[in-house]
Write a protein that holds these residues in place. Sequence first.
Motif: not given
Length: 86
Positions: A35-36, A49, A52-53
């Motif tokens: 994330a990030n 994101y 990550t999703s």
Amino acid sequence: WVKIIGKQSEHEYQLKVIDSGLFQNINDPDRIFEANFTTKEKNTDEHGYGLTSVLNDIKSLNGSIKLCDFNGHTCFDITFRTAKLS
């Protein structure tokens, strides 16, 4: 461009999603699903994101995803186990 290659075996489905991006341009491939983390300029609206999703969604379906090099291009290798029917 984007190229998708699918393959099915008795126990799994495999997708390779390959794009025109050059694999060597990914500076920190071990962090690509964090994330990030973003490869975009810091002053854009990109927040890091997306992958990550994608990782979380694929894991929720008992699948896996990994970053790989496909003839010098960026590739994501996605695998899902086939369901056993009784």
